[in-house]
Design a protein around this motif. Sequence first.
Motif, PDB file in Angstrom:
ATOM      1  N   LEU A   1      -1.787 -26.848 -33.410  1.00  0.00           N
ATOM      2  CA  LEU A   1      -2.620 -27.153 -32.590  1.00  0.00           C
ATOM      3  C   LEU A   1      -1.056 -26.737 -31.566  1.00  0.00           C
ATOM      4  O   LEU A   1      -1.313 -26.042 -30.921  1.00  0.00           O
ATOM      5  CB  LEU A   1      -2.385 -28.606 -32.011  1.00  0.00           C
ATOM      6  CG  LEU A   1      -4.047 -28.476 -32.489  1.00  0.00           C
ATOM      7  CD1 LEU A   1      -4.353 -29.940 -32.226  1.00  0.00           C
ATOM      8  CD2 LEU A   1      -5.340 -28.189 -32.185  1.00  0.00           C
TER       9      LEU A   1
ATOM     10  N   SER B   1     -11.309 -28.144 -35.126  1.00  0.00           N
ATOM     11  CA  SER B   1     -11.915 -29.237 -33.838  1.00  0.00           C
ATOM     12  C   SER B   1     -11.550 -30.247 -33.189  1.00  0.00           C
ATOM     13  O   SER B   1     -13.201 -31.193 -34.569  1.00  0.00           O
ATOM     14  CB  SER B   1     -12.754 -27.710 -33.308  1.00  0.00           C
ATOM     15  OG  SER B   1     -13.641 -27.856 -33.667  1.00  0.00           O
TER      16      SER B   1
ATOM     17  N   THR C   1      -7.683 -24.373 -34.760  1.00  0.00           N
ATOM     18  CA  THR C   1      -8.396 -24.501 -33.896  1.00  0.00           C
ATOM     19  C   THR C   1     -10.406 -24.107 -34.104  1.00  0.00           C
ATOM     20  O   THR C   1     -11.266 -25.148 -33.847  1.00  0.00           O
ATOM     21  CB  THR C   1      -8.324 -23.501 -32.509  1.00  0.00           C
ATOM     22  OG1 THR C   1      -6.823 -23.542 -32.079  1.00  0.00           O
ATOM     23  CG2 THR C   1      -9.165 -23.710 -31.312  1.00  0.00           C
TER      24      THR C   1
END
Length: 357
Positions: free
Chosen positions: A277, A341, A337
């Motif tokens: 991230l 998620s 991502t």
Amino acid sequence: MKVLQLIDSLETGGAERVAVNFANSLSETEISSYLCATRHEGLLKIGVLKTVGYLFLNKKGTLDLKAILRLRRFIKKEKITIIHAHSSSFFLATLLKLTYPKLKLVWHDHYGKSEFLFQRPKLVLKLCSLFFNHVFCVNQLLVQWNKKHLFTKHISYLPNFAVINNTPKQTNLKGEEGKRIVCLANLRPQKNHEFLIQAFKEVLNTYPDWTLHLVGKDFKDLYSEKLKSLIKTLDIEEHVFIYGSCPDTSQIIKQATLTVLPSISEGLPLALLEYGLMAKPTIATNVGQCQEVIINNQTGILIASNDLEAFINAIKTLIRDQDKASKYSNQLLEHVTMHFSQTSIINQILKVYRRFA
């Protein structure tokens, strides 16, 4: 629907961060979300959203009747319908279900020594599993083990997910900016810090101005003493820094140039997702589900556990080849991502919860 996440403490471990992430994320859905720390609070408490109903039980022992009854009263008062118990809190959750049978019980298996499951105690867990409505596992090895040893019918793999920690910066890493290696892992033997320190000593022979930063709970035990002694013996005290538990993990990772995880055993480590991230070039060992996050030569460098020469070469490669490091970091961010998620994982959890509604 009202769901309580049950966890022993709010120290900065993987299971603890998952419990807080779940409680916070579920509070943003139609779920009424609660969190109970049974034995200890910790640095993660400051990250619990105000929309989460919170209880600290201050449980003093395994059979602390006063604490058990207090939690039972809380559950009845708040009309909680599901307990999502993490790690060893399954025992308390089972006692509650015995006294309040209408509760649904989900257990989340975060067992970190998944490469050594043959050593895992199982008698009490097996008996308690008679009362589990569902089991989530953080890797496929645990799924297989649970299906073999537990009585629960519904067992599934659930990947972890990470969120960016919005705690303001409190920790300033030492060393020169742009030349820092960070390892986010509590000081436990399975995290293999000794191996990492030995590898870093060799890296210093070529890159003497780099520094290594170990961030995670220091238990002040024999393992911790051994690591500190090794750092002193190798005469690298000016290059290796131990910080202990820190609440501002995202801010710490942001200060890193490279990130590493040299474990000999893992589930699906949150550290790798957090590295992703923050878009950091990463080196990890091929244990647990690490290969789902670090795809070798695509989203980072993945090596065999305890392969010292390969680990040293991987660090040197990412120091030397900044274009490759940048490519890996960007692809890791995209991969995390897309596949890990918050929305995707929470939807999987809700699907299980709704079976009980």
